[in-house]
Design a protein around this motif. Structure first.
Motif: not given
Length: 225
Positions: A6-13, A19-26, A53-62
């Motif tokens: 479940e964690d692996l599937i959630g991580k991917g989603l 990442f899509f939101f970050a691209v939009q924000q950029g 944008l920084l917040f979204l990028c941190m969510v992706v990285c973490l």
């Protein structure tokens, strides 16, 4: 489904969606730079977007490097509450909206920027324990988590209020009320998982308030135990 799967599937989603939101924000930031002459409070608005944008990028990285789960909340409700609390505000821009004056616009932009800045600070401390779902990874009690038990939710609430003011309408108010209800439910779901996983959580919870900081620290020896 196992906790790890479940964690692996959630991580991917989460990675794909944020990442899509970050691209939009950029992309929005680039448009703002090109049209800075026609944007109200351009410098502040750009700062707010950049922090978002920084917040979204941190969510992706973490999310990429987060620790494996020790325990997940049981049942469908905690998962639905987490998803609703995270994404329900995104329907507001498509709802019928009103208009606000320049003073409220300035105030809302400041709130969004401050909320994102505080959220980034909380994410820095939360680190690899970050999760959208109610999951126990590692107990974090330092930094802002020594002031309140859910500082990230408090910081996100500041941004949410600013966003609601900027898009003010009766429909936005209803959606905002639902958002905060789901966020409070997420806190209780997370606390249930943390209490069941970490033996020192009850002591931590007795010393640190849930959401509103204490004006003064308790005198040693008077804490609840």
């Amino acid at each position: 489904m196992s906790d790890r799967l479940e964690d692996l599937i959630g991580k991917g989603l989460i990675i794909v969606v944020f990442f899509f939101f970050a691209v939009q924000q950029g992309a929005v930031i680039m448009v703002m730079i090109d049209h800075r002459e026609t944007t109200d409070y351009w410098g502040l608005a750009l700062t707010s977007r950049a922090l978002g944008l920084l917040f979204l990028c941190m969510v992706v990285c973490l999310t990429l490097i987060r620790l494996p789960p020790r325990r997940n909340a049981e049942g469908a409700e905690p998962r639905l509450s987490a998803l609703a609390g995270t994404f329900i505000l995104m329907i507001i821009p498509v709802l019928p909206g009103g208009s606000i004056g320049p003073g409220l616009l300035l105030f809302s932009t400041v709130l969004v920027a401050v909320g994102f800045a505080l959220s980034i600070y909380c994410l820095f401390w939360l680190g690899r324990s970050f999760s959208i779902m109610a999951t126990a990874r590692e107990l974090v009690t330092g930094g802002p988590y020594a002031i309140v038990r859910h500082p990230l939710y408090a910081a996100e609430a500041v941004s949410a209020v600013g966003f609601l003011i900027a898009n003010w309408s009766l429909a936005a108010f209803v959606v905002g009320a639902a958002h905060f209800a789901f966020q409070f439910r997420r806190m209780f779901n997370e606390e249930r998982v943390l209490r069941a996983t970490f033996s020192d959580y009850p002591d931590y919870a007795s010393r640190v308030p849930m959401l509103i900081p204490r004006l003064s620290r308790p005198i040693p020896g008077t804490e609840r135990g």
